[in-house]
Design a protein around this motif. Structure first.
Motif, short mmCIF file in Angstrom:
data_model
loop_
_atom_site.label_atom_id
_atom_site.label_comp_id
_atom_site.label_asym_id
_atom_site.label_seq_id
_atom_site.Cartn_x
_atom_site.Cartn_y
_atom_site.Cartn_z
N GLY A 72 27.78 38.26 33.16
CA GLY A 72 29.08 38.89 33.29
C GLY A 72 30.17 37.86 33.50
O GLY A 72 29.91 36.67 33.64
N SER A 73 31.39 38.33 33.55
CA SER A 73 32.51 37.40 33.65
C SER A 73 33.05 37.27 35.06
O SER A 73 33.93 36.46 35.31
CB SER A 73 33.64 37.84 32.70
OG SER A 73 34.06 39.14 33.04
N ASP A 74 32.54 38.05 36.00
CA ASP A 74 33.01 37.95 37.39
C ASP A 74 32.55 36.64 38.00
O ASP A 74 31.36 36.34 38.03
CB ASP A 74 32.47 39.11 38.24
CG ASP A 74 33.08 40.44 37.84
OD1 ASP A 74 34.17 40.43 37.22
OD2 ASP A 74 32.48 41.48 38.15
N GLY A 75 33.50 35.85 38.45
CA GLY A 75 33.18 34.59 39.11
C GLY A 75 32.59 33.55 38.19
O GLY A 75 31.88 32.65 38.65
N ILE A 76 32.86 33.65 36.89
CA ILE A 76 32.25 32.71 35.95
C ILE A 76 32.70 31.27 36.20
O ILE A 76 31.90 30.35 36.12
CB ILE A 76 32.49 33.14 34.49
CG1 ILE A 76 31.62 32.30 33.55
CG2 ILE A 76 33.95 33.04 34.11
CD1 ILE A 76 31.57 32.84 32.14
N ARG A 77 33.96 31.08 36.54
CA ARG A 77 34.47 29.73 36.78
C ARG A 77 33.76 29.09 37.98
O ARG A 77 33.35 27.95 37.94
CB ARG A 77 35.98 29.75 36.99
CG ARG A 77 36.58 28.36 37.00
CD ARG A 77 38.11 28.41 37.06
NE ARG A 77 38.70 27.15 36.71
CZ ARG A 77 38.63 26.05 37.43
NH1 ARG A 77 37.97 26.04 38.57
NH2 ARG A 77 39.20 24.93 37.03
N ALA A 78 33.59 29.87 39.05
CA ALA A 78 32.91 29.37 40.24
C ALA A 78 31.45 29.04 39.91
O ALA A 78 30.93 28.01 40.37
CB ALA A 78 32.99 30.40 41.37
#
Length: 101
Positions: A72-78
């Motif tokens: 998923g894309s939630d918190g992908i950068r972290a």
């Protein structure tokens, strides 16, 4: 009245024009940005002679590791930062050891 059967340039551009980047393309761009940021944290800029080599190695390793780590894309950068930072240190460390041999 005369009806033209020729299409206008605007109509053609709309059907074959630029499309919004796919999620995959966005994620690749984000990964590249995260890698650049992490290399910068280690004092490596694009002017460094081995920057491109480091960048490519880290990108290839992280792309594989992130396939399982990100859902998923939630918190992908972290999530990317968690994977990229250690890889940056590993690649730089291996390079430094190689210079000492």
């Amino acid at each position: 009245a005369v009806v033209s059967t020729q299409s206008t340039g605007a109509e053609e551009a709309g059907s074959s024009g630029s499309r919004a980047p796919s999620r995959s393309q966005k994620n690749k761009s984000l990964l590249k940005a995260v890698i650049s940021e992490c290399l910068g944290e280690e004092g490596l800029t694009p002017e460094h002679p081995r920057y491109k080599s480091f960048n490519n190695k880290i990108y290839d390793a992280c792309k594989i590791l992130l396939k399982d780590a990100v859902s998923g894309s939630d918190g992908i950068r972290a999530s990317m930062m968690e994977v990229v930072r250690p890889q940056v240190k590993i690649v730089i460390g291996i390079d430094r050891e190689k210079d000492l041999l």
